[in-house]
Write a protein that holds these residues in place. Structure first.
Motif, PDB file in Angstrom:
ATOM      1  N   VAL A 170       0.872  -1.168   0.000  1.00  0.00           N
ATOM      2  CA  VAL A 170       0.000   0.000   0.000  1.00  0.00           C
ATOM      3  C   VAL A 170       0.913   1.223   0.000  1.00  0.00           C
ATOM      4  CG1 VAL A 170      -1.777   1.263   1.269  1.00  0.00           C
ATOM      5  CG2 VAL A 170      -1.710  -1.244   1.379  1.00  0.00           C
ATOM      6  N   VAL A 171       0.686   2.133  -0.918  1.00  0.00           N
ATOM      7  CA  VAL A 171       1.473   3.369  -0.948  1.00  0.00           C
ATOM      8  C   VAL A 171       0.736   4.433  -0.142  1.00  0.00           C
ATOM      9  CG1 VAL A 171       2.256   5.288  -2.403  1.00  0.00           C
ATOM     10  CG2 VAL A 171       2.570   2.922  -3.181  1.00  0.00           C
ATOM     11  N   VAL A 172       1.434   5.061   0.801  1.00  0.00           N
ATOM     12  CA  VAL A 172       0.882   6.258   1.433  1.00  0.00           C
ATOM     13  C   VAL A 172       1.803   7.407   1.034  1.00  0.00           C
ATOM     14  CG1 VAL A 172       0.076   7.359   3.545  1.00  0.00           C
ATOM     15  CG2 VAL A 172       0.037   4.866   3.359  1.00  0.00           C
ATOM     16  N   ALA A 203      -0.406   5.293   7.932  1.00  0.00           N
ATOM     17  CA  ALA A 203       0.618   4.295   7.613  1.00  0.00           C
ATOM     18  C   ALA A 203       0.807   3.339   8.792  1.00  0.00           C
ATOM     19  CB  ALA A 203       1.935   4.993   7.258  1.00  0.00           C
ATOM     20  N   ARG A 204       0.793   3.878  10.004  1.00  0.00           N
ATOM     21  CA  ARG A 204       0.977   3.013  11.175  1.00  0.00           C
ATOM     22  C   ARG A 204      -0.167   2.002  11.307  1.00  0.00           C
ATOM     23  NH1 ARG A 204       4.821   5.193  15.364  1.00  0.00           N
ATOM     24  NH2 ARG A 204       5.556   7.175  14.544  1.00  0.00           N
ATOM     25  N   VAL A 205      -1.391   2.447  11.067  1.00  0.00           N
ATOM     26  CA  VAL A 205      -2.532   1.530  11.170  1.00  0.00           C
ATOM     27  C   VAL A 205      -2.415   0.433  10.105  1.00  0.00           C
ATOM     28  CG1 VAL A 205      -5.030   1.347  10.860  1.00  0.00           C
ATOM     29  CG2 VAL A 205      -4.089   3.184  12.269  1.00  0.00           C
ATOM     30  N   LEU A 206      -2.076   0.833   8.887  1.00  0.00           N
ATOM     31  CA  LEU A 206      -1.946  -0.155   7.808  1.00  0.00           C
ATOM     32  C   LEU A 206      -0.811  -1.129   8.105  1.00  0.00           C
ATOM     33  CD1 LEU A 206      -2.496   2.408   4.948  1.00  0.00           C
ATOM     34  CD2 LEU A 206      -3.940   0.398   5.319  1.00  0.00           C
ATOM     35  N   GLU A 207       0.287  -0.622   8.644  1.00  0.00           N
ATOM     36  CA  GLU A 207       1.414  -1.502   8.992  1.00  0.00           C
ATOM     37  C   GLU A 207       1.020  -2.469  10.108  1.00  0.00           C
ATOM     38  OE1 GLU A 207       4.851   1.753   7.774  1.00  0.00           O
ATOM     39  OE2 GLU A 207       4.097   1.671   9.822  1.00  0.00           O
ATOM     40  N   PRO A 250       2.388  -4.403   3.726  1.00  0.00           N
ATOM     41  CA  PRO A 250       3.660  -3.737   3.438  1.00  0.00           C
ATOM     42  C   PRO A 250       3.317  -2.307   2.990  1.00  0.00           C
ATOM     43  CG  PRO A 250       3.273  -5.628   1.955  1.00  0.00           C
ATOM     44  CD  PRO A 250       2.008  -5.398   2.724  1.00  0.00           C
ATOM     45  N   VAL A 251       3.858  -1.319   3.693  1.00  0.00           N
ATOM     46  CA  VAL A 251       3.491   0.070   3.382  1.00  0.00           C
ATOM     47  C   VAL A 251       4.699   0.807   2.821  1.00  0.00           C
ATOM     48  CG1 VAL A 251       2.712   2.262   4.367  1.00  0.00           C
ATOM     49  CG2 VAL A 251       1.692   0.119   5.145  1.00  0.00           C
ATOM     50  N   LEU A 252       4.499   1.473   1.705  1.00  0.00           N
ATOM     51  CA  LEU A 252       5.532   2.365   1.171  1.00  0.00           C
ATOM     52  C   LEU A 252       5.161   3.777   1.587  1.00  0.00           C
ATOM     53  CD1 LEU A 252       5.853   0.914  -2.450  1.00  0.00           C
ATOM     54  CD2 LEU A 252       7.471   0.659  -0.568  1.00  0.00           C
ATOM     55  N   ARG A 253       5.979   4.341   2.470  1.00  0.00           N
ATOM     56  CA  ARG A 253       5.721   5.705   2.964  1.00  0.00           C
ATOM     57  C   ARG A 253       6.484   6.653   2.066  1.00  0.00           C
ATOM     58  NH1 ARG A 253       5.565   6.555   8.671  1.00  0.00           N
ATOM     59  NH2 ARG A 253       4.550   4.835   9.751  1.00  0.00           N
ATOM     60  N   LEU A 254       5.808   7.196   1.084  1.00  0.00           N
ATOM     61  CA  LEU A 254       6.525   7.971   0.068  1.00  0.00           C
ATOM     62  C   LEU A 254       6.381   9.476   0.257  1.00  0.00           C
ATOM     63  CD1 LEU A 254       5.862   5.925  -3.199  1.00  0.00           C
ATOM     64  CD2 LEU A 254       7.756   5.750  -1.570  1.00  0.00           C
ATOM     65  N   ASN A 255       7.529  10.123   0.281  1.00  0.00           N
ATOM     66  CA  ASN A 255       7.579  11.571   0.376  1.00  0.00           C
ATOM     67  C   ASN A 255       7.771  12.109  -1.048  1.00  0.00           C
ATOM     68  OD1 ASN A 255       7.649  14.070   1.517  1.00  0.00           O
ATOM     69  ND2 ASN A 255       9.621  13.809   2.569  1.00  0.00           N
ATOM     70  N   VAL A 308     -10.718   2.149  10.537  1.00  0.00           N
ATOM     71  CA  VAL A 308      -9.766   3.193  10.134  1.00  0.00           C
ATOM     72  C   VAL A 308      -9.015   2.741   8.876  1.00  0.00           C
ATOM     73  CG1 VAL A 308      -7.737   4.545  10.819  1.00  0.00           C
ATOM     74  CG2 VAL A 308      -9.522   4.044  12.498  1.00  0.00           C
ATOM     75  N   GLU A 309      -8.686   1.476   8.824  1.00  0.00           N
ATOM     76  CA  GLU A 309      -7.997   0.946   7.648  1.00  0.00           C
ATOM     77  C   GLU A 309      -8.841   1.160   6.386  1.00  0.00           C
ATOM     78  OE1 GLU A 309      -7.697  -3.275   7.782  1.00  0.00           O
ATOM     79  OE2 GLU A 309      -6.670  -3.422   5.854  1.00  0.00           O
TER      80      GLU A 309
END
Ligand code: ARG
Length: 598
Positions: free
Chosen positions: A131-133, A159-163, A168-173, A532-533
């Motif tokens: 999942v991309v955030v 991102a924390r809830v999904l993790e 697998p979370v991609l936290r993209l800036n 929340v997810e």
């Protein structure tokens, strides 16, 4: 509670099938199996769950809803596994079935949760798609503003809830590191501060922001400067080494500054700025042309949007390539979508991509999402979601400004929250004649101050504008971080006095209504996390935790715990512990660490 909901649903389905076998077979054949319509009880006095399916079945079955409900309840009564879970069901009103879990089942579930580090939250199957955030995403050489702070805080919590659920979370800036701003900035710096372009640390972000403002002013008024700036962008984008190096230095400078803020807030982000997608921009144009979506409009390449019913939309078209041949913010976002859904190694292979930005970008995202869908880049089941949030306003309801009328710097905003907390704490310590070490004071002030800023942001419904108020966010009562953190501290104190060992009685039992209300709230944790997810609304988790604290305080104020006799004492201490565990976990998912003392 979700576990029980699943079990009850299958019992109800079984009852429906055995009571109405022909209708069930026909419904299954038609692809719409009978549905007991199980949901949470609409009022606590109705029990834990209610099943409303009898009403919808009345027409197809040609029976009165109460008769259907009675048939279902009769089958359930004959099912011992159901009887072990639930008290005898009640039929209410026109044909609702009210279901109440057995007290010993609820008590045993409390015991299970105490032994479960996941507190009843099921993990998703391993090996799922990422999942991309996409969050935070400030712009290089520009100041990070309160909107970016909101995005950072909300995106991190999601991102924390999904993790936690195991995705697998991609936290993209998605930092803005590639626009026309660099052409102006580099051109200007070459003339006024060339050292900034070849020496690391020659200027800091504050200077860069000032230089950027000057450059922008020149750009808007000076035609020759405009031309040189445009040439500079072309040089950069075509890989000219001198421009590249200048760009690199400018990015590093901003990046260091952003990182300080992320470290302070304990937020992890992987930078993948707009420049990353530069090599994929041509392919975007090619794909769109091949799909027959590109239209030339006054020299620019555009995609015209469709309304929901497929007719032409009133919205402006998405410009993919400007008339001067340049690409823009939308093109980069198209390339990003294409890349994020594409299979590895040339993509992220994501199935859900979430963008956290202010609501002002809603039409931008609606446009690029539609283009991406029509270009065929989104696989079956792929989800693209914009998570919009409102503006941050001052207490006067206007845009947040300092007293002097300047834009608020994030560092100063966080500093002020911490300073105010420290002042409050020192006042309280003096009143209570308590002596504490300076290290303690600074840890508490920092934790509570930053928690207050995060929680104030997360606890409002993100769609609405949000009024920033130090007084409100730092209040010790109400739906605030200090209130919740105090509850955790209070329970820690009870545990210390209660003997503090983690042994849970083999059999838990509860008698008082305050205990049952707290038990039921505790057991809702898994359902709230999954909500929340799905809905991406962190304020639901905040409200849940706030209610949990209120129920805990009512329980502890009205029911003896430490002074109770065994076995009640052990069961009540276990409830205290599960309350603390749930609060800590819940706050942790909001990015808020807790304290043992404050
Ligand atoms: N840099 C943008 C801004 O400051 C936000 C980027 C959001 N993410 C995206 N993929 N467009 O407004």
């Amino acid at each position: 509670m979700l576990r029980f909901a699943h079990a009850l649903n299958s019992h109800l389905l079984g009852a429906l099938e055995s009571a109405f076998p022909e209708a069930a077979a026909a419904a299954r054949a038609a692809g719409a199996p009978l549905d007991p319509q199980l949901g949470p009880a609409s009022k606590p006095e109705f029990g834990d769950f209610q099943a409303n399916g009898a009403l919808a079945l009345a027409r197809p079955l040609r029976l009165a809803p109460r008769a259907i409900a009675t048939a279902i309840v009769d089958r359930l009564a004959a099912d011992p596994a159901f009887g072990a879970l639930c008290l005898p069901p009640e039929i209410a009103g026109p044909g609702f079935i009210n279901l109440t879990l057995r007290p010993e089942v609820l008590a045993a579930e409390v015991g299970r949760r105490l032994a479960d580090p996941r507190l009843g939250v099921e993990p998703v199957a391993p090996g799922g798609a990422p999942v991309v955030v996409d969050f935070s995403s400030p712009n290089i050489a520009k100041e990070m503003h309160v909107g970016h702070l909101r995005s950072t805080i909300i995106g991190d919590a999601l991102a924390r809830v999904l993790e936690f659920r195991g995705h697998p979370v991609l936290r993209l800036n998605h930092v803005g590191d590639w626009g026309t701003q660099f052409g102006m900035l580099i051109t200007h710096l070459k003339q006024v501060a060339p050292e900034a372009l070849d020496t690391a640390d020659a200027v800091d972000l504050g200077d860069l922001v000032a230089f950027y403002r000057q450059a922008k002013a020149r750009f808007d008024s000076d035609e020759a400067f405009q031309t040189t700036s445009r040439e500079e962008v072309v040089k950069l984008q075509s890989g000219d080494p001198v421009s590249r190096r200048a760009w690199q230095l400018l990015c590093d400078q901003s990046r260091r500054e952003f990182q300080r803020l992320y470290d302070r807030l304990d937020i992890r982000l992987d930078e993948r700025g707009e420049s990353f997608y530069n090599p994929y921009l041509e392919a975007v144009v090619a794909d769109l042309a091949a799909a027959g979506l590109l239209v030339s409009d006054g020299g620019a390449q555009c995609v015209f949007l469709e309304a929901e019913d497929g007719t032409a939309s009133q919205a402006p078209p998405v410009i993919v390539r400007k008339s001067d041949g340049g690409f823009n913010y939308a093109t980069t976002d198209l390339a990003a979508i294409r890349y994020r859904f594409a299979a590895p190694p040339d993509g992220d292979g994501a199935r859900r991509v979430i963008y956290v930005t202010d609501a002002g970008q809603a039409s931008h995202f609606a446009g690029v999402f539609q283009v991406a869908r029509r270009a065929g880049w989104i696989p079956e089941g792929g989800r693209l979601e914009h998570v919009p949030f409102g503006l941050v306003q001052g207490e006067d309801g206007k845009k947040l400004k300092t007293r002097a009328g300047d834009t608020v710097r994030l560092k100063e905003l966080l500093d002020e929250a911490v300073e105010r907390c420290e002042a409050d704490l020192r006042r309280r310590l003096a009143e209570e004649e308590r002596q504490e070490a300076e290290a303690f004071i600074s840890e508490v002030a920092t934790t509570v101050g930053l928690a207050a800023v995060k929680y104030a942001d997360l606890s409002t419904n993100r769609i609405t504008n949000y009024q920033f108020s130090f007084d409100r966010m730092l209040a010790l009562s109400g739906n605030t971080a200090p209130y919740l953190l105090y509850a955790v501290v209070r329970i820690a104190g009870i545990a210390r006095k209660g003997g503090g060992d983690d042994a849970v009685p083999a059999v838990l039992g509860f008698s008082e209504p305050q205990e049952w209300a707290l038990v039921r709230q505790l057991l809702q944790f898994d359902a709230v996390i999954q909500e929340v997810e799905e809905e991406l609304l962190p304020n639901r988790l905040c409200s849940y935790l706030f209610e949990l604290c209120q129920l805990f305080n009512r329980f502890y104020d009205q029911v003896p715990v430490l002074r109770a006799e065994e076995p009640a004492r052990g069961s009540r201490l276990a409830l205290c512990r599960l309350s603390a565990d749930t609060l800590k976990q819940g706050l942790g998912l909001l990015g808020i660490p807790t304290l043992e003392r404050m």
